[in-house]
Design a protein around this motif. Structure first.
Motif, PDB file in Angstrom:
ATOM      1  N   ARG A   1      -4.193   2.276  -2.430  1.00 21.79           N
ATOM      2  CA  ARG A   1      -5.144   2.154  -3.535  1.00 21.79           C
ATOM      3  C   ARG A   1      -4.706   3.005  -4.724  1.00 21.79           C
ATOM      4  NH1 ARG A   1     -11.623   3.344  -2.907  1.00 21.79           N
ATOM      5  NH2 ARG A   1     -12.304   2.281  -4.808  1.00 21.79           N
ATOM      6  N   SER A   2      -4.253   4.224  -4.439  1.00 19.95           N
ATOM      7  CA  SER A   2      -3.794   5.111  -5.512  1.00 19.95           C
ATOM      8  C   SER A   2      -2.551   4.556  -6.192  1.00 19.95           C
ATOM      9  CB  SER A   2      -3.508   6.510  -4.949  1.00 19.95           C
ATOM     10  OG  SER A   2      -4.674   7.092  -4.409  1.00 19.95           O
ATOM     11  N   MET A   3      -1.582   4.072  -5.394  1.00 25.24           N
ATOM     12  CA  MET A   3      -0.365   3.493  -5.971  1.00 25.24           C
ATOM     13  C   MET A   3      -0.693   2.269  -6.809  1.00 25.24           C
ATOM     14  SD  MET A   3       2.661   3.824  -3.101  1.00 25.24           S
ATOM     15  CE  MET A   3       1.703   3.216  -1.708  1.00 25.24           C
ATOM     16  N   LEU A   4      -1.634   1.449  -6.318  1.00 26.08           N
ATOM     17  CA  LEU A   4      -2.004   0.239  -7.037  1.00 26.08           C
ATOM     18  C   LEU A   4      -2.577   0.589  -8.402  1.00 26.08           C
ATOM     19  CD1 LEU A   4      -4.652  -1.765  -7.691  1.00 26.08           C
ATOM     20  CD2 LEU A   4      -2.429  -2.783  -7.200  1.00 26.08           C
TER      21      LEU A   4
ATOM     22  N   GLY B   1       9.968  -4.576   1.738  1.00 25.37           N
ATOM     23  CA  GLY B   1      11.096  -4.472   0.837  1.00 25.37           C
ATOM     24  C   GLY B   1      11.746  -5.799   0.514  1.00 25.37           C
ATOM     25  N   VAL B   2      11.153  -6.897   0.978  1.00 24.57           N
ATOM     26  CA  VAL B   2      11.743  -8.224   0.769  1.00 24.57           C
ATOM     27  C   VAL B   2      11.434  -8.753  -0.627  1.00 24.57           C
ATOM     28  CG1 VAL B   2      11.771 -10.619   1.560  1.00 24.57           C
ATOM     29  CG2 VAL B   2      11.656  -8.745   3.224  1.00 24.57           C
TER      30      VAL B   2
ATOM     31  N   ARG C   1       2.103   2.215   6.735  1.00 21.91           N
ATOM     32  CA  ARG C   1       2.026   0.957   7.466  1.00 21.91           C
ATOM     33  C   ARG C   1       2.106  -0.213   6.486  1.00 21.91           C
ATOM     34  NH1 ARG C   1      -2.628   1.836  12.056  1.00 21.91           N
ATOM     35  NH2 ARG C   1      -2.141   3.985  12.575  1.00 21.91           N
ATOM     36  N   PRO C   2       2.630  -1.354   6.930  1.00 19.35           N
ATOM     37  CA  PRO C   2       2.612  -2.531   6.067  1.00 19.35           C
ATOM     38  C   PRO C   2       1.164  -2.928   5.751  1.00 19.35           C
ATOM     39  CG  PRO C   2       4.115  -2.845   7.905  1.00 19.35           C
ATOM     40  CD  PRO C   2       3.327  -1.600   8.203  1.00 19.35           C
ATOM     41  N   ALA C   3       0.997  -3.671   4.661  1.00 20.68           N
ATOM     42  CA  ALA C   3      -0.334  -4.095   4.244  1.00 20.68           C
ATOM     43  C   ALA C   3      -0.245  -5.448   3.560  1.00 20.68           C
ATOM     44  CB  ALA C   3      -0.962  -3.073   3.300  1.00 20.68           C
TER      45      ALA C   3
ATOM     46  N   ALA D   1       8.083   0.538  -3.603  1.00 16.44           N
ATOM     47  CA  ALA D   1       7.692   1.936  -3.432  1.00 16.44           C
ATOM     48  C   ALA D   1       7.349   2.247  -1.984  1.00 16.44           C
ATOM     49  CB  ALA D   1       6.497   2.254  -4.331  1.00 16.44           C
ATOM     50  N   VAL D   2       6.618   1.344  -1.323  1.00 20.35           N
ATOM     51  CA  VAL D   2       6.218   1.584   0.064  1.00 20.35           C
ATOM     52  C   VAL D   2       7.423   1.497   0.995  1.00 20.35           C
ATOM     53  CG1 VAL D   2       4.790   0.759   1.973  1.00 20.35           C
ATOM     54  CG2 VAL D   2       3.867   0.769  -0.349  1.00 20.35           C
ATOM     55  N   ALA D   3       8.308   0.540   0.751  1.00 19.42           N
ATOM     56  CA  ALA D   3       9.492   0.396   1.597  1.00 19.42           C
ATOM     57  C   ALA D   3      10.400   1.625   1.477  1.00 19.42           C
ATOM     58  CB  ALA D   3      10.259  -0.867   1.204  1.00 19.42           C
TER      59      ALA D   3
END
Length: 407
Positions: free
Chosen positions: A243-246, A323-324, A274-276, A266-268
């Motif tokens: 939520r913060s990154m978004l 990361g795809v 965890r994936p979302a 960023a998450v990868a």
């Protein structure tokens, strides 16, 4: 050889088959009332004609001492009429609690067949949870009977402790998630908005379902619904990170598909989240259009002014964190009569049902024409029985406010 309980204590004086019976039949769930009922059923089958469990209030169980503790009857079984004249004999229960051991007594009721009564404290790891009462007519309880009841009561007490620890953890996670979801960013006043979050029932911990709104330039608003994989505190914490990154990425005013690309990268690269799945809809009320992009998430539904629904076709990109990348967006016109509904999968998914069938059920709803956004969202939740869903449910509904409508 004496049996050994789940808490590692041996049932001294109890036959091995009875000890194994206790282990297998007491504490099969994390529901404390069920545990108490299982304890009653076990002792009635093995030791007595009737039994009951009286629990202390939770503050007393947590350690507050009192000379006159209050009990609540939560379970009873067998020939319960034998318990009725004993309702006023709380001192036997209090004594068993104070001394931390079973107390057996013979009660003569005006020449009738004496009743043998045993009060057994429910004690485990320094906590007092309540008392087991076992009653039978005829022969007094033997030492083996007392030992067996004590073993069963301790086993139940250990499970009561686990149940309350689980409930406390679930409460902490639920409070955290409610706090995070209680105040999504405010959309521009040219949108009417309604949100709902419903945690799944039963023993599952809450998950990482969330929604958000981000104000953009020129009267536009970005609407967001997401779902972090998994349940529990870790999922809720990761949800807050997403939520913060978004919010940060969305503030750059990139189109929705590029916002997803940035988040995915960023998450990868972080590697600890965890994936979302995530669904973004950028609404431009002045132009009457919505730009939509999804990352492994179910598509939204639009309900027209006449109450009919339409599932919007949407390219399905990979979940965030892989990361795809490869996200695409679509554009859809929205009128002030249209209500956009975004949701997590708990709203529609049902066990042993194909997801297309589940989505079709939502899109086929006929809702009251002209209903407000809040009322329409409530109609959807009731029609799909969302309060009994097998997974958490997060839903966001939005409608363009006509220009002549007061803000």
């Amino acid at each position: 050889m004496a049996g050994r309980g789940k808490d590692g204590t041996a049932g001294a004086g109890m036959p091995s088959d009875a000890s194994e019976d206790a282990v297998e039949s007491i504490g099969t769930t994390l529901d404390e009332h069920t545990t108490c009922e299982e304890l009653v059923t076990f002792v009635c089958r093995r030791l007595c004609e009737t039994a009951a469990v009286d629990l202390l209030s939770k503050d007393v169980a947590a350690g507050r001492r009192t000379s006159d503790p209050e009990f609540t009857r939560v379970a009873e079984g067998g020939r319960t009429r034998l318990l009725t004249p004993l309702e006023g004999r709380r001192p036997l229960s209090v004594r068993a609690l104070d001394e931390g051991r079973p107390i057996a007594a013979s009660i003569d009721l005006s020449g009738r067949t004496p009743r043998q009564v045993m009060a057994v404290p429910l004690l485990a790891h320094g906590h007092r949870y309540g008392v087991l009462l076992a009653v039978r007519q005829g022969a007094p309880f033997t030492g083996a009977d007392v030992a067996g009841a004590h073993h069963a009561a301790r086993l139940a007490a250990v499970h009561l402790g686990h149940s309350r620890e689980h409930a406390a953890l679930r409460g902490t996670v639920l409070d955290l998630q409610r706090a995070l979801l209680a105040a999504p960013g405010r959309p521009h006043p040219n949108l009417d908005l309604a949100t709902r979050y419903l945690p799944a029932g039963g023993g599952s911990l809450v998950g990482g379902d969330w929604f958000e709104t981000v104000r953009l330039h020129f009267g536009r608003t970005l609407l967001v619904v997401g779902d972090v994989m998994g349940h529990g505190l870790d999922a809720a914490v990761d949800m807050n990170a997403y939520r913060s990154m978004l919010r940060y990425v969305a503030s750059t005013d990139l189109p929705p598909h590029r916002v997803l690309r940035r988040l995915d990268t960023a998450v990868a690269e972080d590697g600890s989240r965890r994936p979302a799945t995530c669904l973004l809809v950028r609404v431009d009320p002045a132009r009457g259009i919505a730009v939509i992009a999804g990352a492994g998430h179910l598509p939204p539904v639009v309900f027209a002014g006449d109450g009919s629904g339409e599932l919007l076709p949407l390219p399905v990109g990979p979940p965030l964190g892989t990361g795809v990348g490869g996200y695409q967006q679509v554009v859809r016109r929205l009128s002030p009569d249209d209500t956009l509904v975004m949701f997590t999968d708990g709203l529609v998914e049902r066990r042993d049902e194909d997801i297309d069938e589940s989505l079709g059920r939502l899109a086929s709803l006929r809702l009251p024409p002209g209903a407000g956004v809040d009322a329409l969202l409530d109609e959807v939740l009731v029609a799909l029985d969302a309060r009994h869903a097998e997974d958490d449910v997060a839903v966001l509904a939005a409608r363009i406010r006509p220009r002549d409508h007061p803000a």
